[in-house]
Design a protein around this motif. Structure first.
Motif, PDB file in Angstrom:
ATOM      1  N   MET A   1       0.849  -1.186   0.000  1.00 24.90           N
ATOM      2  CA  MET A   1       0.000   0.000   0.000  1.00 24.90           C
ATOM      3  C   MET A   1       0.885   1.237   0.000  1.00 24.90           C
ATOM      4  O   MET A   1       1.907   1.281   0.701  1.00 24.90           O
ATOM      5  CB  MET A   1      -0.928   0.000   1.219  1.00 24.90           C
ATOM      6  N   VAL A   2       0.503   2.243  -0.798  1.00 20.55           N
ATOM      7  CA  VAL A   2       1.244   3.497  -0.848  1.00 20.55           C
ATOM      8  C   VAL A   2       0.241   4.640  -0.769  1.00 20.55           C
ATOM      9  O   VAL A   2      -0.744   4.666  -1.520  1.00 20.55           O
ATOM     10  CB  VAL A   2       2.063   3.622  -2.150  1.00 20.55           C
ATOM     11  N   VAL A   3       0.464   5.569   0.157  1.00 18.43           N
ATOM     12  CA  VAL A   3      -0.422   6.724   0.317  1.00 18.43           C
ATOM     13  C   VAL A   3       0.423   7.996   0.362  1.00 18.43           C
ATOM     14  O   VAL A   3       1.629   7.948   0.620  1.00 18.43           O
ATOM     15  CB  VAL A   3      -1.278   6.620   1.600  1.00 18.43           C
ATOM     16  N   LEU A   4      -0.225   9.122   0.118  1.00 22.18           N
ATOM     17  CA  LEU A   4       0.477  10.393   0.213  1.00 22.18           C
ATOM     18  C   LEU A   4       0.756  10.743   1.670  1.00 22.18           C
ATOM     19  O   LEU A   4      -0.044  10.444   2.566  1.00 22.18           O
ATOM     20  CB  LEU A   4      -0.340  11.499  -0.444  1.00 22.18           C
ATOM     21  N   ASP A   5       1.891  11.395   1.879  1.00 21.21           N
ATOM     22  CA  ASP A   5       2.326  11.745   3.236  1.00 21.21           C
ATOM     23  C   ASP A   5       1.674  13.065   3.646  1.00 21.21           C
ATOM     24  O   ASP A   5       2.323  14.105   3.773  1.00 21.21           O
ATOM     25  CB  ASP A   5       3.847  11.856   3.270  1.00 21.21           C
ATOM     26  N   ASN A   6       0.344  13.005   3.849  1.00 20.91           N
ATOM     27  CA  ASN A   6      -0.420  14.158   4.299  1.00 20.91           C
ATOM     28  C   ASN A   6      -1.583  13.669   5.148  1.00 20.91           C
ATOM     29  O   ASN A   6      -1.716  12.460   5.398  1.00 20.91           O
ATOM     30  CB  ASN A   6      -0.912  15.003   3.112  1.00 20.91           C
TER      31      ASN A   6
END
Length: 327
Positions: A189-194
């Motif tokens: 899983m990859v998500v934005l760092d916000n």
């Protein structure tokens, strides 16, 4: 004679680095002379030249924390290496040179068919990722590991090593275009760092035990990692790409009892015995040799064009490491 990159004073790497000629050293006793082939430009190298690293340079100094080459000449008492062997220096400095001479135990022998460019990047990022996954928390198949700076050299190595170890990774990145690339590399899983990415990650990890976080950024990004960790979890800080101090909200210490540790892989190399080094380097070098562990490269640039190489290494939006060709 042999060429090297050296700096007489600390400062802007693009300005203070000089291409210097020096005499070749003949190996004595247990020494070997290695003809270096490639060396990457790492943030630690730039910090070292700037005078902002964890240890101070004795000037003039030759930078370069890692690289790869072949043994050229051996001293009369050398027993572990022979001319032609592919090796990686373990010295932690001095790799931006056409030749390196040191005692044989300061070099690790690598598989003969290994890609030299990939081998030059083995010592720091892959070993850091290996240490993060093996030396801090006891992880079992199917466990989740979370990290920021997932597109960095350490982050990419961690994704690949976790996949080989049947661990799952949740990864924080700053740019949306990196998400498909890291998923293709093996990230779960990859998500934005916000804040929005944090909520997405929380929803995905709900009910799952997360005991290890790898922090290479600091600042607010590290707070997001702590928010995602389960009670009693550990966050290991190995870098500070944001150049922001690590701030720990009281609630994470009081109510979650999180554990915070640091990792400087250079110091580990200085203290590690031969058995520990083999434990890390043998499987990693074999994975590199088999193409199971790769580090992204942006451009290979001759050392004579070092100013352009340094400038490229300091730019954002690169596709990987800038490599010095030491030929």
């Amino acid at each position: 004679m042999s060429l090297c990159l050296s700096f007489p004073v600390t400062g802007n790497p693009a300005e203070v680095l000089e291409l210097v000629e020096r005499p070749l050293q003949e190996p004595q006793g247990h020494e070997v002379r290695v003809r270096m082939r490639y060396a990457p430009i790492n943030p630690a190298d730039l910090n070292y030249i700037e005078g902002n690293y964890g240890r101070t340079a004795t000037l003039p100094a030759i930078p370069g924390h890692e690289g790869c080459g072949e043994v050229e000449v051996v001293g009369p008492d050398v027993v572990s290496l022979k001319p032609g062997d592919v090796v990686m220096p373990l010295l932690g400095g001095g790799c931006w040179a056409q030749h390196v001479t040191a005692a044989e135990h300061h070099f690790a022998k690598l598989p003969g068919g290994i890609d030299r460019v990939q081998a030059s990047m083995l010592r720091i990022n892959p070993v850091t990722a290996w240490h993060l996954l093996t030396k801090h928390v006891e992880l079992r198949e199917g466990d989740w590991v979370i990290q920021n700076s997932a597109n960095s050299g350490v982050g990419r190595a961690l994704i690949q090593l976790a996949k080989q170890g049947k661990l799952k990774t949740l990864n924080l990145v700053r740019r949306a275009e990196l998400i498909p690339e890291l998923l293709a590399l093996g990230a779960d899983m990859v998500v934005l760092d916000n804040d929005e990415g944090l909520q997405t990650a929380k929803d995905a990890l709900k009910g799952k035990d997360v005991q290890l976080a790898a922090n290479g950024v600091g600042g607010d990004s590290a707070i997001r990692l702590m928010d995602l960790l389960s009670p009693e979890g550990m966050m290991v800080t190995y870098g500070a790409m944001s150049r922001r101090s690590l701030k720990v909200p009281n609630k994470f210490l009081i109510f979650k009892n999180l554990r915070l540790h640091g990792l400087w892989i250079t110091k580990w190399f200085e203290k590690a015995g031969s058995a520990e080094l083999r434990e890390a380097l043998e499987p990693l070098s074999q994975m590199v040799s088999e193409g199971l562990l790769t580090t992204a490269t942006d451009e290979v640039i001759p050392m004579a064009d070092h100013r352009r190489a340094i400038q490229r290494a300091m730019e954002g939006g690169r596709n990987g490491k800038v490599i010095l060709d030491l030929a």
